[in-house]
Scaffold this active site. Structure first.
Site, PDB file in Angstrom:
ATOM      1  N   ASP A   5       3.082   6.331   0.739  1.00 21.48           N
ATOM      2  CA  ASP A   5       2.721   5.431   1.068  1.00 21.48           C
ATOM      3  C   ASP A   5       2.638   5.549   2.547  1.00 21.48           C
ATOM      4  O   ASP A   5       3.458   6.274   3.378  1.00 21.48           O
ATOM      5  CB  ASP A   5       3.770   4.221   0.997  1.00 21.48           C
ATOM      6  N   HIS A  20      -0.531   8.773   6.292  1.00 23.35           N
ATOM      7  CA  HIS A  20      -1.345   9.320   7.390  1.00 23.35           C
ATOM      8  C   HIS A  20      -0.213   9.349   8.541  1.00 23.35           C
ATOM      9  O   HIS A  20      -0.408   9.673   9.800  1.00 23.35           O
ATOM     10  CB  HIS A  20      -2.544   8.646   7.788  1.00 23.35           C
ATOM     11  N   ASP A  43      -4.005  -3.441  -2.517  1.00 21.48           N
ATOM     12  CA  ASP A  43      -3.617  -4.158  -1.257  1.00 21.48           C
ATOM     13  C   ASP A  43      -5.162  -4.475  -0.580  1.00 21.48           C
ATOM     14  O   ASP A  43      -5.243  -4.634   0.824  1.00 21.48           O
ATOM     15  CB  ASP A  43      -2.856  -3.263  -0.221  1.00 21.48           C
TER      16      ASP A  43
END
Length: 1615
Positions: free
Chosen positions: A635, A638, A757
């Protein structure tokens, strides 16, 4: 528990980088046969230590790496398939190209080999060592544990290092080697290879019946079997589920059943750990405990018991429902109410451990306090308009003024003054830049530019910015010298400087404040007013005007600086490699973070030493999950610090070596994506179809992520090679292998139709589009994924935090029934090899076709996208025509949604009411046209947006064995060809082909590409290499092949028409015909490029192999550059009618270069032949061709010369002074190299001209009436020169040479017997290789040689000395019938022996040719000091004609020739210094500059068409006045090697010399590999620039390179 203890120890080992004995006995066999076997308790893993540990030295219990070694050392089983070898070709500097810096390798279900290859002699092989952290020596993986392989220092053979690959993971490698300076080691660029994990799932029954009916679950379609199979990553079908909506474990089975029935084989679970107070699964309160909501109410099981229950549930999912497990792993934040934060506040970023956050916390606290005080201040607590926002912001801006945030930015004026005054007494001198008289502004700029403004504690406290008082005191004392005795005045002066410094500091504060207020305003507007915002209502202390950036931990003794920790979040367009909580980022102060108020950002620091508890805790977390789940989804990847992700994933992979890792990256940059993927070992990047904004963009995404390979791809068929693999460990048997060159990798895609999401189809496009886009994604050749909300058509994105309803299993609405078929079909197609695809977009339609290459069967999907709501129109698409392919309808569906109105069920999550409508079967129309049979699919009228159709396809008429046929038989067909046959098969420029075929056949012209440079296979291979490597089916050649079969007809017809002359061509012609007839008769046009490429590449490999096998061992065992150069000997040697070695019949001859010297009188030149003969014929072993050329030219001897232009021996021209000496050198080389070479000297040749040397036609009765042996020919050449040569060329005048002036036809050569040196030529002719004659009447240079080189050119003197030395040796040994020459010396005729003549040269050479380095030595040498241009060189000519004496002193590349053939002439030290000058001044990328750049005549750009007034370049007069010629480079390299080994750096280390010289080969290596002519050019312009008047490939350019490489080979063989 034993297994858990071993897992714990192994994880500890890997994280420490330890070399002590690990205890993991998990084997690859275990992984393959017991996929659900995992450790039974939570491992506790130790933290990684920094630094490098050496490769392990102790044997351990078996690891996957150990088993890989055992595999390669074990006996070969007859049924074993060939080993796969993936070849990684590194650059000469030891690093990968950008394309190869990341490579993805398949799961090692069977161990395979990664082969690292380097070009011989390159820098990286200089004591090179290949290093990798893959455990190639066995044992455990350790991130900082590196194994090594010494790179062979070999200059003649290919360099290969084979690495046995046996388990998954992310690995780094590099090459280390000696640098240019002693003791310096160079580390090459790092490269990364990621190896996919071995995933195993339950096999399933087919989803489509034999009668092409989709099978329902009740009909056992996709039913789970007992057996397991390995599933490639492309076969994954992932469904995301939110566990809180599934309920407790005992409620999960219906959802598992639904998932497996819909064809999913992996469930992606949002985090299952104990949630924090917000209720979001991604805000985890306890990373080591599972969510209590999963268990019965009141259940009090321990963490280990919870873990065991989870394992049981996932085992059921895997074994009963065929579902692997993928879990979200959250590494960069924790819930704001995590209990452990009280004891470990250091795990977050606070002003205590990250002091620059101090003003950000103060601002955040001020914001909260302000929010709590709104009512008391009469300010609005509810925002209903933009005016309310403005009112609040104005008030808050005033509030901030009282906090004086500017004090965090500026220097404290009073403190600065006091500190400087106190330091004045201790500062005596100023050692900085002169500052006297500078203004205070200039002083301030000096302070800033020199880095003396100390901002290291800026924001840590107020007035944290300062300048070192001693520096400041010295500065003001030096600047204001008049105030030295007045400390107070100096202090005041410093205050003025500080005031200037503070100007920019105040500006920074003002800008940061402006940005912070603007961001706060924008956030208030979004959260409370915007239509798509959350529309928060009343402002309170608990719900302030904007989200708080800090969590205030409720600790017993609350310290705001310690217990106020930064919340996590994200920033628009941020650099993902930069941590926005650390300096120099001011994101928290400038309010740039979109904060997650329920998540505290975790502070890992640079390594475990910075936060040991957190590292240990999070390591336990990931290892616990790795022991339970099959995969991780990282999750917020980045934003996870890279070093953290690397270490924690390494730890997890110890527990589960085949852990699958995927992530969603939002870097916005493909290079950055690859950076994360390669370091972390991310197996798949999550991509999303719903990111497309229109149908065209969706088709691009489908092509990019899901195409696989294009239909008709050819890389696998054409680029692989079969060979024998030596054991990688040095032990065990050789095995058959298939070598596949790596081309680099893109990150693998896990392609979701929609992620969990993101907004729903109804919100982003239309609800109907879910069917079309969801279906298209299933046809992607990559991992695919979806969410239950998508399949069930949920009308909106659900709130993970607030939504408490449950999923509803077994929904009859939505697209589940189609997903049932297509998801199962997706996995079936991957497992069965449907790896080729085609994507076609037309208006709102997308057509995808997946094909199994081996059987040419496939499935085709037609989808009508629905990007807009409301339309029911069919739209437009042309009939879909499938060539030579049958198509059968499988299913069709559209979806009807009566209403978009949302009716929420209070208990269950439900989708829009909808009905899947089965479409009536569509029968494809079958027909025939000029291109053959076809099937045509016509979309029915009732095909509204969102509709799909599925067809099964089968190509008909194609021979099932066509692939085998095309790839077989070539060795037999081409194996018996001789080298002249191979010239016709492989090469032939257009001029050669037209000459050989009477003008009938020329080079093939491909529309849109132009003519091939060769008529033979090399001409086709140049474009095909690119096409095959990149599967570039859009190339013009592929389009041409699809349009017709003309290319195939051409290839066969050009061979069959030449069988009368070259009968051996019959077999290859028949081989081509058989295959081309099959291709033409059975394949549809779109497959022609593939099969054409297979045939051509197989023929090329066989022909090239046949050529190499006929060469010497130097070539056949040599590296690719040697073999490429050797192929030039075949390229240049062929049969053309107009250029022969025999005037009476066509005989194969050597071309000087292509394409300008292909035929007729211009093809074969005496000088060119004998500069080229040693390399092209003698080093390659073609002694027969060498002998034929020697005999042919020897027969033409006249005036003591051989012709420069042979013209088939019919009209030879005698105008070159150097040609006979090149021939004598080649006779010497032939005698020493050829078997029974000495016998050549007694070989008799008939002489073309009578004894009186009168000119007669070749067929005149007086021609060929007497004979001489080669020994007599040699003697005649020497005797004629000794006596003197003087004649006028036959047929002198314009008919012979229209450019030359009359005096130029007079040839005069004589020996100066005081030195033994041969002189000749005049200012009117040019008798050496630098033979450009002026042609421009406009510039007045017609008949003026560009480089007459009259006198004694140095290379002729060297060649003469070489001949005399050789003959003296033969004569002394009684092997040559002569002793010397008759000459007149001191007025008397007498015998001058070869030895005596050679001694004259030896005695006089240095005196005559050397130009001393020091002027003081001039008297010792024959020099004119006044015209010396450069010293420490050897003259290019000795004794240039009157008025041209200066030309003696020109630095040109001819002296290395003399050094190579007669090194004894040279003083060794002088020679090496001259060579070093040439290396620095003359050496160019592909050759040698023909003139010193400081010479006034230097003109490096050759353009023969230039007819300007500039005589120096008009009509190319500067041909040899600076342009860079290829062939002298070989002689330079040979000479440099000889003398450097004698007296240079190579005297003690020959490899130092060889590495230096091999660096000079790199441009030539690359050129010959990439240029369509597959050779080295005649010349280039300055710095290797292309010269359009040059031959693209020249015989002598390749030849002298081979000469050098053979010298190297011989030296290496001897040593």
């Amino acid at each position: 528990m034993a297994k858990a203890r071993k897992t714990k120890a192994a994880a500890s080992t890997i994280l420490r980088g330890d070399t002590s004995k690990p205890t993991n006995n998990m084997s690859s066999t275990t992984r393959k046969t017991e996929p659900d076997s995992k450790p039974s308790s939570k491992p506790s893993v130790t933290i990684p230590k920094e630094g490098f540990a050496p490769s392990r030295s102790k044997k351990t219990p078996k690891t996957p790496a150990d088993e890989g070694l055992e595999f390669f050392e074990s006996a070969v089983v007859q049924a074993d398939v060939p080993i796969q070898v993936y070849e990684l070709r590194l650059h000469p500097d030891g690093g990968p190209s950008k394309e190869l810096s990341y490579i993805r390798l398949p799961p090692p279900c069977i161990p395979y080999v990664l082969r690292v290859s380097l070009e011989a002699g390159t820098a990286a092989s200089k004591n090179g060592v290949f290093k990798t952290n893959f455990p190639i020596d066995g044992g455990e993986f350790g991130r900082f544990r590196f194994a090594e392989r010494k790179i062979p220092t070999d200059f003649s053979k290919p360099i290969k290092v084979d690495l046995p690959i046996s388990h998954a993971g992310a690995f780094v490698y590099w090459v280390e080697y000696d640098g240019d300076k002693p003791g310096k080691r160079v580390k090459g660029r790092e490269g990364y290879f990621n190896i996919d994990p071995i995933l195993r799932i339950k096999e399933r029954s087919p989803i489509i019946s034999q009668h092409l009916n989709p099978l329902s679950s009740k009909a056992h379609g996709g039913a789970i079997k007992d057996s397991f199979t390995n599933i490639p990553l492309d076969g994954l079908v992932v469904l995301t589920v939110v566990s809180k909506w599934m309920g407790k474990f005992d409620e999960w089975r219906p959802y598992l059943q639904e998932a497996t029935e819909r064809g999913y084989n992996m469930l992606h679970y949002t985090p299952l750990q104990q949630r924090g107070q917000s209720g979001s699964p991604y805000s985890i309160a306890d990373q080591l405990a599972y969510d209590s909501a999963l268990f019965p109410v009141g259940w009090k099981g321990s963490d280990d018991q919870q873990r065991d229950e989870m394992k049981k549930m996932l085992k059921i999912a895997k074994n009963e429902y065929g579902l692997l497990s993928l879990i979200d792993v959250v590494l960069n934040h924790t819930a704001d109410n995590s209990a452990w934060l009280v004891d470990h506040p250091e795990a977050g970023y606070s002003p205590s451990n990250t002091p620059h956050l101090t003003p950000a916390l103060e601002l955040d606290t001020a914001m909260i306090t302000f929010s709590a005080s709104l009512a008391s201040k009469g300010l609005p607590t509810k925002i209903s308009s933009a005016a309310d926002v403005d009112t609040l912001m104005s008030a808050f801006k005033e509030e901030l003024r009282a906090h004086n945030f500017w004090q965090y930015y500026v220097l404290d004026v009073k403190h600065e003054k006091d500190a400087v005054v106190a330091a004045l007494a201790s500062v005596q001198t100023w050692d900085g830049a002169p500052v006297a008289g500078k203004t205070v502004a200039e002083l301030a700029e000096l302070i800033r530019s020199s880095g003396k403004l100390d901002e290291s504690k800026k924001f840590h406290k107020r007035y944290g910015v300062t300048v070192d008082p001693k520096y400041a005191a010295g500065l003001v004392k030096a600047t204001f010298a008049g105030l030295v005795k007045e400390p107070g005045a100096l202090g005041d002066a410093w205050v003025r400087v500080v005031d200037v410094l503070n100007v920019n500091q105040y500006k920074e504060w003002e800008e940061d404040t402006r940005v912070a207020l603007e961001n706060i305003k924008n956030r208030i507007t979004y959260t409370r007013l915007d239509e798509h915002g959350p529309k928060l209502w009343e402002i309170t202390e608990q719900v302030p005007i904007v989200e708080s950036y800090f969590t205030r931990i409720k600790a017993p003794k609350h310290d705001p600086s310690v217990h106020s920790v930064a919340n996590n979040g994200w920033i628009w367009n941020a650099d993902p490699l930069q941590n926005f909580a650390l300096p120099p980022s001011k994101s928290y102060l400038r309010r740039e973070v979109i904060a997650w108020g329920d998540c505290v950002k975790l502070r890992y620091g640079t390594g475990p030493k910075d936060n040991p508890w957190l590292w240990q805790y999070m390591t336990d977390y990931v290892c616990s999950l790795a022991g339970v789940f099959d995969g991780f989804r990282i999750d917020n990847c980045h934003s996870t610090p890279l070093h953290v992700g690397v270490a924690l994933l390494d730890a997890a992979r110890v527990v589960n070596p085949d852990l699958y890792v995927c992530a969603e990256l939002f870097t916005g940059n493909e290079d950055t994506d690859t950076h994360f993927v390669s370091r972390l070992g991310i197996n798949s990047l999550i991509r999303e179809a719903y990111n497309a904004w229109d149908t065209k963009e969706l088709s691009r995404l489908l092509y990019r992520h899901g195409l696989g390979k294009p239909i008709g791809s050819m890389d696998a068929a054409c680029l692989t090679n079969r060979e024998d693999l030596p054991p990688p460990t040095g032990k065990g048997p050789s095995r058959p292998c298939v070598v596949t060159p790596l081309q680099g990798s893109l990150p693998h895609a896990l392609f979701f139709d929609l992620t969990h999401d993101n907004e729903s189809p109804l919100h982003k496009r239309s609800a109907e589009d879910a069917l079309s886009t969801g279906s298209l994604v299933t046809f992607s050749h990559c991992g695919i994924g979806s969410v239950k909300a998508f399949d069930d058509l949920y009308p909106k994105l659900l709130n993970l935090v607030q939504e408490e309803r449950k999923y509803k299993a077994g929904s009859e609405t939505g697209i589940g029934r189609v997903k049932h078929v297509l998801n199962h079909l997706h996995t079936e197609m991957v497992l069965e090899g449907y790896s080729e695809g085609h994507v076609h977009q037309e208006n709102d339609y997308i057509v995808m076709h997946r094909v199994q290459q081996s059987k040419q069967k496939g499935y085709l999907l037609v989808a009508h996208t629905a990007f807009s709501k409301g339309s029911k129109d069919r739209g437009w698409i042309k009939p879909i025509r499938l060539r030579k392919t049958k198509a059968q309808f499988v299913l069709g569906a559209s979806i009807e949604i009566p209403s978009y109105d949302i009716h929420d069920d209070p208990k269950f999550l439900t989708g829009l009411p909808s009905t899947l409508v089965d479409l009536l079967p569509v029968e494809p129309v079958e027909g025939t046209d000029g291109e053959g049979s076809y099937s045509e699919i016509i979309v029915p009228e009732n095909f509204p947006p969102g509709s799909i159709m599925l067809f099964k396809t089968q190509m008909e008429g194609i021979d099932a064995d066509l692939d085998t046929l095309c790839a077989s038989g070539a060795e037999k067909a081409f194996g018996n060809l001789d080298l002249v046959d191979l010239n016709a098969i492989l090469y032939r420029a257009e001029g050669e082909e037209r000459d050989a075929t009477g003008g009938e056949i020329g080079a093939y012209d491909v529309p849109g590409m132009g003519k091939l440079v060769y008529c033979g296979l090399e001409g086709w291979m140049h474009p095909l290499r690119h096409i095959m490597q990149h599967n570039d089916l859009g190339h013009p050649l592929c389009g041409h092949l699809r349009d017709g079969v003309w290319a195939m007809d051409y290839i066969h017809s050009r061979l069959i028409k030449q069988v009368d002359v070259l009968p051996n061509l019959a077999k290859p012609a028949a081989w081509f015909k058989e295959r081309f007839d099959k291709i033409k008769g059975s394949t549809p046009p779109f497959l022609r490029p593939k099969y054409f490429a297979i045939v051509i590449s197989e023929a090329y490999k066989a022909a090239r192999s046949a050529a190499v096998e006929q060469c010497s061992s130097f070539v056949s065992s040599g590296h690719s550059f040697t073999q490429d150069l050797a192929m030039c000997s075949i390229q240049m040697y062929g049969l053309v009618k107009s250029a022969s070695l025999d005037p009476a019949k066509p005989v194969p001859s050597l071309a000087a270069g292509l394409p300008h010297f292909t035929s007729g009188w211009a093809r074969t030149w005496g000088r060119d032949v004998f500069i080229s003969l040693r390399g092209l014929f003698l080093t390659t072993g073609n002694f027969e061709a060498a002998k034929k050329h020697i005999l042919a030219f020897a027969s033409t001897l006249k005036h003591g010369l051989i012709p420069n232009l042979l013209d088939s021996v019919r009209n030879p021209r005698y105008n070159s002074r150097d040609s006979p000496w090149w021939m004598l050198q080649n006779i010497q080389d032939y005698v020493s190299k050829a078997p029974d070479g000495l016998s050549l000297l007694s070989e008799s040749v008939k002489r073309r001209f009578p004894k009186d040397e009168s000119w007669v036609p070749w067929d005149d009765p007086r021609a060929y009436t007497h004979s001489s042996t080669i020994a007599e020919i040699i003697q005649e050449i020497l005797q004629r020169h000794a006596t003197g040569i003087s004649f006028r060329e036959y047929n002198a005048g314009p008919n012979l040479d229209m450019q030359m002036r009359d005096a130029g036809f007079n040839i005069d050569i004589h020996v100066d017997w005081s030195t033994g040196i041969i002189f000749g030529g005049s200012q009117y002719n040019c008798g050496t290789w630098m033979d450009k004659m002026g042609e421009s009447e406009r510039a007045g240079t017609k008949g003026v040689p560009g480089t007459p080189r009259d006198g004694a050119p140095i290379e002729i003197t060297g060649l003469l000395k070489s001949t005399l030395r050789w003959l003296e040796e033969l004569s002394t040994a009684g092997k040559f019938p002569f002793k010397g020459v008759e000459a007149e010396m001191d007025g008397k005729k007498r015998l001058v022996t070869y030895k005596e003549w050679g001694s004259l040269l030896q005695t006089s050479f240095e005196n005559c040719y050397y130009v001393p380095l020091e002027p003081a030595d001039d008297a010792k040498y024959h020099v004119n000091s006044s015209i010396i241009n450069r010293r420490g060189i050897y003259k290019d000519v000795f004794g240039s004609g009157k008025g041209r004496e200066w030309s003696d002193y020109q630095l040109r590349p001819n002296f290395p020739i003399a050094m190579t053939v007669a090194p004894e002439l040279f003083d060794k030290d002088h020679a090496l210094e001259a060579l070093k000058l040439a290396d620095k001044i003359l050496r160019a990328p592909l050759g040698m500059k023909t003139l010193d750049p400081i010479d006034s005549q230097y003109r490096p750009h050759y353009d023969n068409s230039n007819d300007s007034d500039d005589g120096s370049i008009a009509k190319g007069l500067n041909y040899h006045q600076g342009p860079e010629w290829g062939w002298p480079l070989g002689y330079f390299l040979r000479a440099y090697m000889h003398f450097d080994l004698l007296v240079g750096s190579g005297k003690n280390d020959k490899n130092a010399t060889l590495h230096h010289l091999h660096q000079a080969l790199l441009p030539s290596r690359h050129h010959i590999q990439r240029d369509p002519w597959a050779g080295l050019p005649e010349l280039t312009n300055k710095d290797g620039a292309y010269c359009h008047d040059s031959c693209n490939t020249q015989a002598w350019s390749a030849s002298t390179m081979l000469d050098f490489l053979e010298d190297v080979h011989g030296m290496c063989s001897r040593s």
